[in-house]
Design a protein around this motif. Structure first.
Motif, PDB file in Angstrom:
ATOM      1  N   VAL A  83       0.754  -1.412  -0.123  1.00 22.43           N
ATOM      2  CA  VAL A  83      -0.109   0.081  -0.018  1.00 22.43           C
ATOM      3  C   VAL A  83       0.880   1.168  -0.025  1.00 22.43           C
ATOM      4  O   VAL A  83       0.572   2.280  -0.734  1.00 22.43           O
ATOM      5  CB  VAL A  83      -1.024  -0.014   1.199  1.00 22.43           C
ATOM      6  CG1 VAL A  83      -1.768   1.413   1.370  1.00 22.43           C
ATOM      7  CG2 VAL A  83      -1.888  -0.918   0.936  1.00 22.43           C
ATOM      8  N   ASP A  84       2.016   1.166   0.888  1.00 18.05           N
ATOM      9  CA  ASP A  84       2.724   2.219   0.718  1.00 18.05           C
ATOM     10  C   ASP A  84       3.737   2.412  -0.447  1.00 18.05           C
ATOM     11  O   ASP A  84       3.862   3.564  -0.852  1.00 18.05           O
ATOM     12  CB  ASP A  84       3.912   2.486   2.044  1.00 18.05           C
ATOM     13  CG  ASP A  84       3.315   2.553   3.420  1.00 18.05           C
ATOM     14  OD1 ASP A  84       2.136   3.244   3.253  1.00 18.05           O
ATOM     15  OD2 ASP A  84       3.475   1.965   4.444  1.00 18.05           O
ATOM     16  N   LEU A  85       4.274   1.347  -0.991  1.00 20.19           N
ATOM     17  CA  LEU A  85       4.907   1.344  -2.423  1.00 20.19           C
ATOM     18  C   LEU A  85       4.117   2.000  -3.380  1.00 20.19           C
ATOM     19  O   LEU A  85       4.628   2.689  -4.290  1.00 20.19           O
ATOM     20  CB  LEU A  85       5.770   0.040  -2.362  1.00 20.19           C
ATOM     21  CG  LEU A  85       6.597  -0.602  -1.568  1.00 20.19           C
ATOM     22  CD1 LEU A  85       7.039  -1.846  -1.600  1.00 20.19           C
ATOM     23  CD2 LEU A  85       7.883   0.417  -1.678  1.00 20.19           C
ATOM     24  N   LEU A  86       2.799   1.324  -3.329  1.00 13.65           N
ATOM     25  CA  LEU A  86       1.966   1.812  -4.465  1.00 13.65           C
ATOM     26  C   LEU A  86       1.270   3.395  -4.184  1.00 13.65           C
ATOM     27  O   LEU A  86       0.697   3.871  -5.142  1.00 13.65           O
ATOM     28  CB  LEU A  86       0.823   1.001  -4.768  1.00 13.65           C
ATOM     29  CG  LEU A  86       1.494  -0.372  -5.483  1.00 13.65           C
ATOM     30  CD1 LEU A  86       0.143  -1.278  -5.402  1.00 13.65           C
ATOM     31  CD2 LEU A  86       2.307  -0.379  -6.773  1.00 13.65           C
ATOM     32  N   ASN A  87       1.672   3.836  -3.144  1.00 13.33           N
ATOM     33  CA  ASN A  87       0.862   5.103  -2.768  1.00 13.33           C
ATOM     34  C   ASN A  87      -0.521   5.219  -2.968  1.00 13.33           C
ATOM     35  O   ASN A  87      -1.091   6.093  -3.484  1.00 13.33           O
ATOM     36  CB  ASN A  87       1.661   6.241  -3.306  1.00 13.33           C
ATOM     37  CG  ASN A  87       1.288   7.660  -2.761  1.00 13.33           C
ATOM     38  OD1 ASN A  87       1.133   7.807  -1.653  1.00 13.33           O
ATOM     39  ND2 ASN A  87       1.453   8.680  -3.703  1.00 13.33           N
TER      40      ASN A  87
END
Length: 254
Positions: A83-87
């Motif tokens: 979720v963080d990596l894909l923003n």
């Protein structure tokens, strides 16, 4: 409705080492799962792995593959990193598909995403009817009970609901109609995934060894309904793998 599918693919497996790369009719298992997920109508399908070999193999059929940390304690933690990596925005619907289900039904993926989208709950999942008496008492088959509004009330390895009349009378046949087995596919709102990993571990999830009980313990809703397609079993052992290969070969001959 838009949703994203994330497929966690851990390389390590006690019973089947290198499981995501196991050959199934000329393709690695993870490719079969990816291709089925792509048929679900997802706006994006991403493979999240912790191993370079899986990353390199996935790169042969998609650019949507991410390398994640090796120290995650659960699949949900890996999902939070994605979720963080894909923003992803907090309202994005994320469907977590297991990387060891090469016979995945795309209809079930879209079903669980729709179920979540049509509610205000942070999470949704699916179940199937139990058709064999032995499965009611099998602790590896997780049972679930729900309310009239499709909210999960409890998940357990025990035989819930408890059919008092049948259980107390040894000769009375057990009515299987009330029994539902949980299917391990989840849809989340992206914001809740990061919230979930901040929740304290619940005594219920420790007792039952069921991570989803943390959600109910802390008062959040999990929507649930019966899967439109009865799922095939995933791959945990070489014997499971052989069954999947035989199934796909049989379908190819039809």
């Amino acid at each position: 409705m838009e949703f994203v599918v994330v497929i966690p693919a851990r390389y390590a497996s006690t019973r089947l080492p290198g499981k995501p790369l196991a050959d199934i009719c000329g393709k690695p298992m993870i490719q079969h799962v990816y291709e089925k997920a792509c048929l679900s109508g997802a706006s994006k399908v991403v493979i999240a792995t912790d191993h370079q070999k899986v990353f390199d193999a996935a790169k042969h059929f998609t650019n949507d593959v991410l390398m994640t940390r090796e120290d995650h304690q659960s699949g949900t933690e890996r999902l939070a990193e994605v979720v963080d990596l894909l923003n992803l925005s907090e309202d994005t619907i994320v469907v977590n598909v297991q990387g060891d289900e090469p016979l995945l039904s795309p209809d079930n993926v879209s079903q669980v995403a729709t179920l979540l989208a049509q509610s205000t709950a942070p999470m949704a999942t699916l179940s199937v009817a139990i058709e064999e008496r032995d499965e009611v008492f099998n602790p590896n088959a997780v049972k679930v009970v729900s309310d009239i509004n499709k909210n999960a009330l409890y998940f357990s390895r025990a035989s819930i609901p408890f059919d008092r009349s049948a259980m107390m009378a040894e000769q009375q046949p057990l009515n299987l109609a009330p029994f539902q087995r949980h299917v391990g596919i989840y849809a989340y709102r992206a914001g809740f995934i990061k919230q979930y990993i901040q929740l304290s571990v619940s005594p219920l999830e420790v007792l039952e060894s069921l991570e989803q009980l943390r959600v109910l313990y802390h008062g959040y809703a999990i929507k649930i309904e019966q899967a439109v397609v009865t799922p095939h079993a995933g791959v945990d052992t070489p014997e499971d793998l052989a069954k999947v290969v035989a199934h796909i070969q049989s379908k190819a001959r039809e």
